[in-house]
Design a protein around this motif. Structure first.
Motif, PDB file in Angstrom:
ATOM      1  N   LEU A 188       0.958  -1.126  -0.044  1.00  0.00           N
ATOM      2  CA  LEU A 188      -0.077  -0.115  -0.034  1.00  0.00           C
ATOM      3  C   LEU A 188       0.917   1.173   0.135  1.00  0.00           C
ATOM      4  N   LEU A 189       1.870   1.370   0.837  1.00  0.00           N
ATOM      5  CA  LEU A 189       2.837   2.387   0.983  1.00  0.00           C
ATOM      6  C   LEU A 189       3.567   2.538  -0.464  1.00  0.00           C
ATOM      7  N   LEU A 190       4.090   1.757  -0.963  1.00  0.00           N
ATOM      8  CA  LEU A 190       5.001   1.812  -2.171  1.00  0.00           C
ATOM      9  C   LEU A 190       4.021   1.952  -3.358  1.00  0.00           C
ATOM     10  N   SER A 191       2.865   1.656  -3.351  1.00  0.00           N
ATOM     11  CA  SER A 191       2.047   1.955  -4.532  1.00  0.00           C
ATOM     12  C   SER A 191       1.535   3.266  -4.506  1.00  0.00           C
ATOM     13  N   HIS A 192       1.320   3.800  -3.115  1.00  0.00           N
ATOM     14  CA  HIS A 192       0.910   5.197  -2.917  1.00  0.00           C
ATOM     15  C   HIS A 192       2.038   6.210  -3.321  1.00  0.00           C
ATOM     16  N   ALA A 193       3.025   6.009  -2.966  1.00  0.00           N
ATOM     17  CA  ALA A 193       4.344   6.588  -3.228  1.00  0.00           C
ATOM     18  C   ALA A 193       4.521   6.724  -4.614  1.00  0.00           C
ATOM     19  N   ALA A 194       4.407   5.726  -5.559  1.00  0.00           N
ATOM     20  CA  ALA A 194       4.519   5.627  -7.192  1.00  0.00           C
ATOM     21  C   ALA A 194       3.291   6.612  -7.237  1.00  0.00           C
ATOM     22  N   ASP A 195       2.114   6.630  -7.040  1.00  0.00           N
ATOM     23  CA  ASP A 195       0.950   7.414  -7.627  1.00  0.00           C
ATOM     24  C   ASP A 195       1.508   8.769  -7.282  1.00  0.00           C
ATOM     25  N   GLU A 196       1.865   8.981  -6.257  1.00  0.00           N
ATOM     26  CA  GLU A 196       2.043  10.310  -5.809  1.00  0.00           C
ATOM     27  C   GLU A 196       3.416  11.038  -6.293  1.00  0.00           C
ATOM     28  N   GLY A 197       4.395  10.289  -7.042  1.00  0.00           N
ATOM     29  CA  GLY A 197       5.508  10.629  -7.381  1.00  0.00           C
ATOM     30  C   GLY A 197       6.517  11.028  -6.451  1.00  0.00           C
ATOM     31  N   ALA A 198       6.513  10.398  -5.397  1.00  0.00           N
ATOM     32  CA  ALA A 198       7.298  10.752  -4.073  1.00  0.00           C
ATOM     33  C   ALA A 198       8.634  10.499  -4.448  1.00  0.00           C
ATOM     34  N   ASP A 199       9.641  11.064  -4.053  1.00  0.00           N
ATOM     35  CA  ASP A 199      11.010  10.998  -4.113  1.00  0.00           C
ATOM     36  C   ASP A 199      11.751  10.502  -2.758  1.00  0.00           C
ATOM     37  N   LEU A 200      10.822  10.569  -1.805  1.00  0.00           N
ATOM     38  CA  LEU A 200      11.464   9.953  -0.209  1.00  0.00           C
ATOM     39  C   LEU A 200      10.121   9.674   0.360  1.00  0.00           C
TER      40      LEU A 200
END
Length: 271
Positions: free
Chosen positions: A224-236
């Motif tokens: 869930l966390l990694l998927s959401h990070a990808a959706d948001e374009g997070a770099d950290l």
């Protein structure tokens, strides 16, 4: 407030250059000094062996790593010191890097590459330094390229002590962020400080922030966390780390270990 003293772990792996660049970029932005430490065992010896002899092979690797880092630091115009700790066991590597981290503001380490299974580095080095150094640790994935770190931050929030520690430890990085998202994963019947309170807290530091929530359903916290990070374009990703002490903490600690194994962007963890 900024990180002024960065510990950088050097080794002879091909991924070391990637975290070196991130450390140099971070140091340049905040006028920090880097303490670079080459620390590993002889990679030609099996990790099963209790003691790995310090020989000319290991000494040569240390000299090459130190020369490469020194040239990169000079080119970047960053103040740095370089030392080495040549170890005869994985336990010595863990101890040396952990102790070095305790006298820095933040430590930068690499994710262990299981596909290479490099025997000179303990596979659980990052986890041990996070849990025992008392300092925030930035872990850089072995796969992928990261032109920026901290422009778009995702903070994993469960309301616990470790998450609160990680959030505040990461403020020096988040002060230059374009956006920080507090991502709260809802759990039925669990009460905790509101993620909206954290938004107000970070805004007092002039950090642009928003909040989001989601439910686990049948998905693991890691996915869930990694998927959401990808959706948001997070770099950290910023998150608290849990140890493996007792039955109640084994599940939490499992999330820490899974993130360290499957991370797709740099992760800053505190315990």
């Amino acid at each position: 407030m900024a990180f002024k003293h960065i510990l950088l772990h050097l080794d002879a792996t091909e991924h070391c250059e990637k975290r070196t660049k991130i450390a140099l970029d971070m140091a340049k932005k905040s006028d920090a000094i880097i303490s670079a430490v080459f620390c590993q065992t002889n990679p030609n010896m099996s990790a099963i062996v209790g003691n790995h002899p310090v020989d000319d092979t290991l000494r040569k690797l240390a000299i090459e790593a130190e020369a490469t880092f020194k040239a990169a630091a000079e080119e970047a115009g960053v103040k740095a010191t370089i030392s080495n700790t040549l170890c005869t066991s994985h336990a010595q590597v863990v101890q040396a890097v952990t102790w070095a981290a305790r006298t820095s503001d933040v430590a930068i380490l690499g994710q262990y590459d299981w596909s290479k299974n490099y025997s000179g580095i303990p596979s659980d080095l990052a986890e041990n330094v996070i849990l025992h150094s008392g300092r925030p640790v930035l872990v850089v994935p072995f796969a992928g390229e990261f032109k920026t770190v901290g422009q778009r931050c995702l903070v994993a929030w469960n309301g616990g002590r470790e998450a609160a520690r990680a959030l505040n430890d990461a403020i020096p990085v988040m002060q230059d962020a374009k956006m920080v998202e507090i991502f709260a994963i809802q759990k039925e019947g669990v009460k905790r400080p509101s993620e909206k309170e954290l938004v107000a807290h970070l805004e007092r530091h002039n950090i642009p922030c928003k909040a989001a929530t989601d439910t686990r359903d049948n998905v693991s916290v890691t996915d869930l966390l990694l998927s959401h990070a990808a959706d948001e374009g997070a770099d950290l990703i910023v998150m608290g780390a849990h140890g493996h002490y007792g039955v109640s903490h084994m599940l939490k600690g499992g999330n820490t270990r899974e993130i360290l194994k499957h991370m797709t962007v740099p992760v800053m963890m505190s315990h």
